[in-house]
Design a protein around this motif. Sequence first.
Motif, PDB file in Angstrom:
ATOM      1  N   LEU A 190      38.980  36.699  32.361  1.00 13.73           N
ATOM      2  CA  LEU A 190      37.763  37.450  32.916  1.00 13.73           C
ATOM      3  C   LEU A 190      37.210  38.176  31.553  1.00 13.73           C
ATOM      4  N   SER A 191      35.914  38.305  32.002  1.00 14.16           N
ATOM      5  CA  SER A 191      34.750  39.044  30.842  1.00 14.16           C
ATOM      6  C   SER A 191      34.523  40.164  31.578  1.00 14.16           C
ATOM      7  N   ALA A 192      34.683  40.707  32.798  1.00 16.09           N
ATOM      8  CA  ALA A 192      34.394  41.827  33.293  1.00 16.09           C
ATOM      9  C   ALA A 192      34.980  41.928  34.819  1.00 16.09           C
ATOM     10  N   VAL A 193      34.941  43.194  35.387  1.00 11.29           N
ATOM     11  CA  VAL A 193      35.215  43.192  36.854  1.00 11.29           C
ATOM     12  C   VAL A 193      33.959  44.163  37.474  1.00 11.29           C
ATOM     13  N   ALA A 194      33.508  43.683  38.688  1.00  3.73           N
ATOM     14  CA  ALA A 194      32.564  44.350  39.103  1.00  3.73           C
ATOM     15  C   ALA A 194      33.177  44.688  40.731  1.00  3.73           C
ATOM     16  N   ALA A 195      32.905  45.831  41.173  1.00  7.34           N
ATOM     17  CA  ALA A 195      33.292  46.342  42.406  1.00  7.34           C
ATOM     18  C   ALA A 195      32.171  47.128  43.106  1.00  7.34           C
ATOM     19  N   THR A 196      32.134  46.838  44.525  1.00  5.08           N
ATOM     20  CA  THR A 196      31.148  47.576  45.215  1.00  5.08           C
ATOM     21  C   THR A 196      31.661  49.009  45.237  1.00  5.08           C
ATOM     22  N   ALA A 197      30.589  50.088  44.825  1.00  6.93           N
ATOM     23  CA  ALA A 197      30.918  51.551  44.970  1.00  6.93           C
ATOM     24  C   ALA A 197      29.993  52.161  45.779  1.00  6.93           C
ATOM     25  N   GLY A 198      29.383  51.509  46.536  1.00  6.45           N
ATOM     26  CA  GLY A 198      28.794  51.973  47.822  1.00  6.45           C
ATOM     27  C   GLY A 198      27.625  51.141  47.812  1.00  6.45           C
ATOM     28  N   PRO A 199      26.590  51.558  49.137  1.00  8.63           N
ATOM     29  CA  PRO A 199      26.944  52.491  50.229  1.00  8.63           C
ATOM     30  C   PRO A 199      27.853  51.923  50.938  1.00  8.63           C
ATOM     31  N   GLY A 200      28.660  52.568  52.127  1.00 12.36           N
ATOM     32  CA  GLY A 200      29.392  51.911  53.207  1.00 12.36           C
ATOM     33  C   GLY A 200      30.410  52.950  53.536  1.00 12.36           C
ATOM     34  N   LEU A 201      31.452  52.362  54.339  1.00 11.85           N
ATOM     35  CA  LEU A 201      32.509  53.242  54.701  1.00 11.85           C
ATOM     36  C   LEU A 201      33.252  53.755  53.776  1.00 11.85           C
ATOM     37  N   ARG A 252      30.353  55.992  46.653  1.00 11.10           N
ATOM     38  CA  ARG A 252      29.391  56.738  47.332  1.00 11.10           C
ATOM     39  C   ARG A 252      28.978  56.344  48.620  1.00 11.10           C
ATOM     40  N   ALA A 253      29.093  56.990  49.966  1.00 13.30           N
ATOM     41  CA  ALA A 253      28.886  56.484  51.270  1.00 13.30           C
ATOM     42  C   ALA A 253      27.344  56.189  51.388  1.00 13.30           C
ATOM     43  N   ARG A 254      26.371  57.107  50.928  1.00  8.79           N
ATOM     44  CA  ARG A 254      25.205  56.754  50.804  1.00  8.79           C
ATOM     45  C   ARG A 254      24.588  56.562  49.419  1.00  8.79           C
TER      46      ARG A 254
END
Length: 358
Positions: A80-91, A339-341
Amino acid sequence: MGNTGSHTLVLGIETSCDETAAAVVAGDKRILSSVTLSQIEEHRAYGGIVPEIAARSHIEHLDAIIREALTKAGVGYEDLSAVAATAGPGLIGGVLVGLMTGKAIAAARRLPFIGVNHLEGHALSVRLIDEAAFPYLLLLISGGHCQLLLVKGPGSYARLGTTIDDAAGEAFDKTAKILRLGYPGGPAVERAARAGDAARFDLPRPMKGRPGADFSFSGLKTAVRREIERLGGKLSSQDVADLAAGFQAALTEALLDRTAHAMAMARPQLGASPTLVVAGGVAANGYIRRALEELAASQGFRLAAPPQSLCTDNAAMIAWAGLERLRLGLVDGLDLPARARWPLDPHAPPAIGAGVKA
Ligand code: KG4
Ligand code: ZN
């Protein structure tokens, strides 16, 4: 080759709603794997998503989903070259699960980490399959969001309109619930509408003709409820079909009106061959897609719509947004908060009304 070639591989993680998802995407746009585990069955009995159940389910399944994504892609963490994860918005509970897991992998493997805005994932996903160049106009219609955005580039958005109450998918889901069509509502309403007469009930087209590009759908849902009461609460299958068709036609007409306004607002910035991109789960609706195609053609726009697998929540769009940001050097520290929002356009004025969805 930098960060754009086939050797750049990003692991994407998505846990902001009710899908546990992981994907590996290459810099040359190949989706090496995209694994999505839907929690629909876990939430069905409640007629909607229960945040605590969602978070617990993400914890239980995410590790295995990531392992499966790597196996299917035929790569290991060392590739892998990098890791990306959703940091928001959401539950927030779910967002935390994916974000902490992504950070842990990045820390353990000494990889760059990118915290992705889920909306940016939807906004950029079209570029995985289409040459759509910046800037373009985006209609994002999902269960949690309903926005019109000018997409200028990663991290650069101008919001032209948003909903002042329900999102489009939420309106489908709530209407399906009162018509007893089950959950998730969008596909069920579309199916029922096929046998219906859209003209039988006189339903409102919320916001139609109003200036700007904001949306409102709660009045439409209330109007459907009122018609049900007028029918004495007992609905034949033809009543259900006619109400579903009427609702879908009214919602679509409102979407078209708002999108036409946004086209006029954004046109000066869109150049000679403007593109309208539609994304989000509701973009899977065939009736809405056809209506948008007609609108785009009549306004001299090209319509670009990602396939359904990229429209509904998935991790390939998160990995891709990560790649686009990595290319620009937009990486994040491991102190990035969940972040939720998290509005894509922090300068957007609040929509007229209340309860603005970020
Ligand atoms: O993008 P998505 O998977 O998740 C969110 O980020 O919200 O969108 C899910 C939403 C649900 O509200 C679902 O009812 C709606 O998309 N949806 C549809 C259709 N398929 C899914 N709405 C209308 N017609 C459809 N065929
Ligand atoms: Zn989404």
